[in-house]
Design an enzyme around this catalytic site. Structure first.
Site, short mmCIF file in Angstrom:
data_model
loop_
_atom_site.label_atom_id
_atom_site.label_comp_id
_atom_site.label_asym_id
_atom_site.label_seq_id
_atom_site.Cartn_x
_atom_site.Cartn_y
_atom_site.Cartn_z
N LYS A 98 -12.32 35.76 21.07
CA LYS A 98 -12.10 34.27 20.58
C LYS A 98 -10.83 33.67 20.94
O LYS A 98 -9.92 34.24 21.13
CB LYS A 98 -12.35 34.30 18.99
N THR A 99 -11.10 32.47 21.30
CA THR A 99 -9.95 31.52 21.43
C THR A 99 -10.00 30.22 22.19
O THR A 99 -10.63 30.38 23.20
CB THR A 99 -8.48 32.07 21.91
N GLY A 126 -5.83 31.93 15.55
CA GLY A 126 -6.13 30.41 15.46
C GLY A 126 -7.82 30.21 15.29
O GLY A 126 -8.67 31.00 15.80
N ARG A 131 -2.73 35.37 10.54
CA ARG A 131 -2.26 35.82 11.73
C ARG A 131 -1.16 37.17 11.66
O ARG A 131 -0.20 37.55 12.41
CB ARG A 131 -1.22 34.92 12.30
N ASP A 143 -4.00 38.70 20.96
CA ASP A 143 -3.23 39.45 20.14
C ASP A 143 -3.95 40.45 18.98
O ASP A 143 -3.44 41.32 18.72
CB ASP A 143 -2.26 38.41 19.33
N ASP A 157 -8.10 28.69 23.67
CA ASP A 157 -7.25 28.76 24.87
C ASP A 157 -7.91 29.07 26.19
O ASP A 157 -7.36 28.69 27.27
CB ASP A 157 -5.98 29.48 24.52
#
Ligand code: FBP
Length: 572
Positions: A224-225, A103, A167, A198, A227
């Site tokens: 990275k993320t 993402g 992805r 992931d 979230d």
């Protein structure tokens, strides 16, 4: 075949767009022009010549024996810290590849520009190649050279559009070998994978394989993320979390002001964050909502969906009894997966789907639902049937390539608002005063993922990318770029690396036990959650909203250069 043609079409578009942008530069706003000139700050250790100092050997966070067996060449490597030294840093000419994976998160372009500047500093003849649309670009040999002109177009900008993201899961030997063909052809000696848990699991597996076969290609990861669930003692934050939560908090604040002006709606706001509630918690700390659910707490207290609904309805009724038929509730995207009964249902669904995949590929969605309902255990079948159709279909049908339920597609905010309305109606029948309950629903996720990075993210990302080039120069592979001490001014940030295997444990994915990076969930004994828990009753009763306003890129440090409240509480 159609997917293959579409992928090639999209790859070609990215290359052509970048060529056209060089001939006819994109039209820019005044802020974009000013922002392009921003020079991100680097930690002191990365500004001149440096030396790598090795620390203690490491071990994985859990399942040490299994992880060690699977990563014999990259397990147990030591921590690494860069320290300034005298002299000049140069390396022999080397080409480098970069992949954006998963993402979008604000700051990805700065990781790439930091990496570019780092490798050019090491040797001006070094070249950077970007693989297009994620790990799939490596396997399918879709790439472009990232020239100084292209890099300059994207400095300090949001988005991943410089090379696109994807992805694709890298897990098969054929994929690694196919990737190696193009790496060899382009003379690439090191590959940087910018991604979440992931994607960095992919990076770790790839690093191990290339080392095992002596391929001569180093692999470095970058955290990275939005979230915020890729962190530990050495990785203080995943990039993008700072900017995304500031964007969401701005709009939550705007909604709160609207709510407080009209005094007629309850706003239910779902916030991105698939597997952890860090985004929701940070936004709550920034804005002080009347209700905020934290998935990790729901799980720890073993709450049912009805318990969650009752807890919200109680706040609504209490405020109504004091004349306040309005409020704001924050809901984490992944809430549904934290409700223990639903978690068990998802685990059984995953096993059922994995065991019958071949069969499943041949039947329609409705047939799959019927098959699932007929084959689930009695308890889970009852829960499955009790869920609204939209939710049960999502749980049963949609998975991303890593096997994750696509919670961004489940309208939890709507589901909860509807269930609260039903609960209040029941209470009214019993004679309880519940006032008036009118709702509005919002989902903030995609709005924040490509925002122009805050100063903190711009500096952090640039440093992560620059630091990755130094890890390569130090000959490392299977390491993640690490920048620490980030609640302090950038001057005092500490640069180094951690072995990715250190973050691994074994988890069930698609019906099999696999090595994966352990997600960092909200810690219920951590300072951010405890601070929130000490305040939430006050925020529920009164109207204590805070309106943070938009991200400021220029101005005094206390306005423009602040990290998240989570980071300050955790680190300071
Ligand atoms: P990453 O973990 O790859 O950074 O992505 C996280 C995320 O932004 C989640 O918050 C969200 O559930 C998911 O991506 C949405 O995925 P998609 O972009 O495929 O719709």
């Amino acid at each position: 075949m159609r997917a293959f043609i579409l992928f090639y079409y999209l790859c070609t578009r990215i290359i052509i767009t970048n060529i056209i942008n060089q001939i006819y530069p994109m039209e820019k706003s005044a802020l974009q022009i000013a922002r392009a000139a921003y020079q991100p700050k680097l930690p002191k250790a990365l500004r001149g010549a440096l030396k790598a100092v090795e620390g203690e050997p490491t071990q994985s966070v859990a399942d040490q024996e299994e992880v060690k067996k699977l990563f014999p060449n990259t397990y147990g490597m030591p921590y690494l810290k860069f320290e300034p030294t005298d002299g000049q840093m140069t390396t022999a000419q080397m080409n480098v590849g970069v992949i954006l994976s998963g993402g979008q998160a604000p700051g990805g372009h700065n990781v790439i520009s930091g990496l570019f500047d780092g490798i050019k500093k090491l040797n001006p003849n070094n070249k950077l190649y970007g693989f297009i649309l994620g790990p799939g670009g490596l396997v399918d040999h879709n790439y472009m050279e990232l020239t100084p002109e292209i890099i300059d177009e994207y400095r300090n900008t949001g988005g991943f559009d410089i090379i696109g993201s994807g992805r694709t899961k890298l897990e098969k030997k054929e994929q690694f070998d196919k990737g190696l063909e193009i790496l060899k052809e382009l003379g690439i000696k090191a590959l940087v994978i910018i991604g979440g848990d992931d994607s960095n699991t992919n990076a770790c597996v790839l690093a191990e394989y290339y080392k095992a076969i002596n391929a001569g290609v180093q692999v470095i990861g970058c955290p990275k993320t939005i979230d915020g669930d890729l962190k530990n003692s050495e990785i203080e934050a995943s990039f993008g979390f700072d900017t995304a939560t500031k964007v969401y908090s701005e709009v939550i604040g705007n909604i709160m002001r609207d709510c407080n002006s009209a005094k007629k709606y309850w706003h239910f706001i779902k916030l991105m964050g698939r597997s952890a509630s860090h985004v929701t918690l940070e936004c709550a700390l920034q804005t002080h909502p009347n209700v905020c659910l934290i998935g990790e707490e729901v799980e720890a207290k073993n709450l049912t969906l009805d318990d969650v609904v009752t807890s919200i309805a109680e706040v609504v009724a209490d405020r109504a009894s004091r004349g306040m038929n309005y409020g704001v509730a924050l809901v984490p995207e992944g809430l549904i997966e934290f409700i223990p009964a639903i978690k068990k249902l998802i685990a059984e669904l995953n096993d059922l789907i994995a065991a019958n995949q071949a069969e499943f590929d041949k039947i329609t969605a409705d047939e799959k639902i019927a098959f699932i309902a007929a084959h689930l255990s009695e308890t889970n079948a009852a829960i499955f049937k009790s869920l609204p159709t939209g939710v049960s279909r999502q749980l049963a049908l949609e998975r991303d390539p890593h096997g994750n339920v696509q919670v961004s597609l489940i309208e939890t905010e709507q589901l909860l608002a509807d269930m609260v309305a039903v609960k209040l109606a029941e209470w009214k029948k019993e004679g309880k005063f519940c006032g008036k309950f009118s709702t509005q629903h919002h989902f903030f996720g995609y709005e924040g993922r490509c925002a122009a990075p805050s100063n903190w993210d711009a500096d952090y990302c640039y440093s992560l990318g620059f630091n990755a080039s130094m890890l390569m120069a130090a000959g490392k592979t299977g390491y993640m770029s690490s920048i620490k001490n980030t609640y302090r001014p950038a001057d005092e940030w500490i640069a180094g690396g951690i072995p990715i295997t250190m973050m691994m444990n074994m988890e069930k994915r698609n019906g099999e036990m696999k090595p994966v990076i352990k997600k960092a969930l909200v810690e219920l004994d951590g300072k951010p959650f405890n601070f929130f828990a000490s305040k939430r009753d006050e925020w529920a009763k009164d109207t204590c909203f805070v309106y943070p306003g938009p991200i400021q890129y220029f101005g005094p440090a206390e306005v423009a250069d602040q990290p998240t409240i989570t980071l300050k509480l955790e680190q300071a």
